[in-house]
Design an enzyme around this catalytic site. Structure first.
Site: not given
Length: 132
Positions: A44, A46, A55, A57, A88, A91
């Site tokens: 991930n 940010e 993310c 994935e 999530c 994803c």
């Protein structure tokens, strides 16, 4: 469902170690095995304009696409701060774009696989395209 080979889990853990998560302090790693047997991993990432990061994935799928691959066979997802991490919703749909209902998704913690589920069980009514 079988556990992933140790190389898939190790790739997810190595990716997690590279996460850029200064805001959530919640590093995540993912690794995808494709139909060819290749492994593509991601973490991930940010940024200050939360939630505009991406993310693990998503990063792994990007690496897979850049390598010319399009079929996900199995996925391992790991986070150091959860007993088992699930992708999530966004994803799950991204994985469904390149996997099948039977694609194995290994939910991990840093010690190993906690549970293995089918992608179709995580996202039973996914959107699908009408690819010809």
């Amino acid at each position: 469902m079988g556990a992933p080979s140790s190389d898939l889990f190790r790739a997810a853990c190595a990716a997690m170690a590279q996460a850029h998560a200064p805001y959530s302090r919640f590093p995540v790693g993912a690794a995808i095995r494709t139909a060819s047997g290749a492994i593509h991993s991601g973490c991930n990432v940010e940024n200050a304009a939360y939630p505009e990061g991406w993310c693990a994935e998503t990063t792994a799928i990007g690496h897979m696409i850049m390598a010319g691959e399009r079929q996900i066979e199995e996925v391992a997802v790991v986070a150091e701060k959860m007993d088992r991490i699930t992708p999530c919703g966004g994803c799950r749909q991204r994985l469904a774009e390149f996997g099948t209902a039977d694609t194995r998704v290994h939910l991990c913690d840093p010690g190993g696989v906690v549970e293995t589920v089918r992608l179709g069980d995580l996202l039973p009514l996914s959107f699908s395209s009408s690819r010809g």
